[in-house]
Design an enzyme around this catalytic site. Structure first.
Site, PDB file in Angstrom:
ATOM      1  CD  GLU A 149      -2.948   0.560  -0.041  1.00 48.75           C
ATOM      2  OE1 GLU A 149      -2.527   1.681  -0.285  1.00 48.75           O
ATOM      3  OE2 GLU A 149      -4.365   0.158  -0.248  1.00 48.75           O
ATOM      4  CG  HIS A 150      -1.006   4.816   1.379  1.00 47.12           C
ATOM      5  ND1 HIS A 150      -0.357   5.597   2.340  1.00 47.12           N
ATOM      6  CD2 HIS A 150      -2.050   4.234   2.023  1.00 47.12           C
ATOM      7  CE1 HIS A 150      -1.312   5.385   3.572  1.00 47.12           C
ATOM      8  NE2 HIS A 150      -2.020   4.682   2.918  1.00 47.12           N
TER       9      HIS A 150
END
Length: 219
Positions: free
Chosen positions: A140-141
């Site tokens: 994820e980010h």
């Protein structure tokens, strides 16, 4: 005309899983299939899944304009030694990515990565050299991942996480999202056990297991 030669280093389980991805990637270049081989230091059979299996020395002796290799070896220490060995012989790293892997915004991945089917890298991610992401894993980010990190299948790496060099993340492990300015850190050489749920930092070299993940202790 002399053509480049491509190889998947390792003809065991990991390499056999990577070869179909490598074959599809090579097909898109227009090179013939025989310019893709398995390399194995101790080849036990001459052919695996339709591709020749040759020793590293034989690989170096085949006529080629350039040589490229994907290091399909799960053990990160061995992978690093092979990377140095190949570099010394002028063999270039080859990144192999499944056609259905998803890479979104502002993602930087170092040389020699292997991204298997259904891998997702979302946004604002920095990943080092020779990263392995197995089936169905995601990042994820705002994550930073070091060199020679290995994800087994279905690793869930949520946002704001730092994973240092040579960490191994086991199948189905879940790493809790860190905070902006205070990422959750998996230390260098740490091992996250299969199915572990990581809710806090893991020190370098430590193995954690369970839910919530705790250091593995010997009875």
């Amino acid at each position: 005309m002399i053509q480049p030669l491509y190889a998947v280093f390792g003809a065991s389980g990991c390499g056999r899983g990577v070869m179909p991805l490598a074959r599809e990637q090579l097909r898109q270049t227009g090179l013939p299939p025989d310019r893709l081989v398995f390399v194995d230091d101790n080849p036990e059979v001459p052919v695996v899944n339709g591709h020749r299996v040759i020793s590293y020395q034989d690989y170096l002796e085949i006529s080629a304009s350039e040589r490229y290799v994907a290091l399909a070896v799960a053990n990160s220490a061995i992978r690093e030694r092979l990377a140095w060995r190949c570099a010394a012989n002028g063999v270039r790293p080859w990144s192999v990515t499944a056609v259905n892997a998803i890479v979104m915004d502002d993602v930087q991945v170092g040389e020699g990565a292997i991204l298997c089917p259904f891998v997702t890298l979302t946004s604002n991610i920095r990943i080092g050299r020779y990263f392995h992401a197995n089936l169905y894993s995601y990042v994820e980010h705002d994550c930073v991942i070091g060199d020679f990190v290995t994800f087994a299948p279905s690793v869930r790496c949520n946002g704001n996480i730092v994973i240092e060099d040579h960490a191994y993340i086991g199948a189905g492990a879940l790493i809790k999202q860190g905070k902006l300015g205070r990422p959750l850190v998996i230390g260098r050489g740490a091992t996250i056990g299969m199915g572990a749920v990581v809710t806090k930092d893991v020190a370098p070299g430590v193995t954690v297991v369970g839910n919530p993940a705790r250091p593995l202790t010997k009875d």
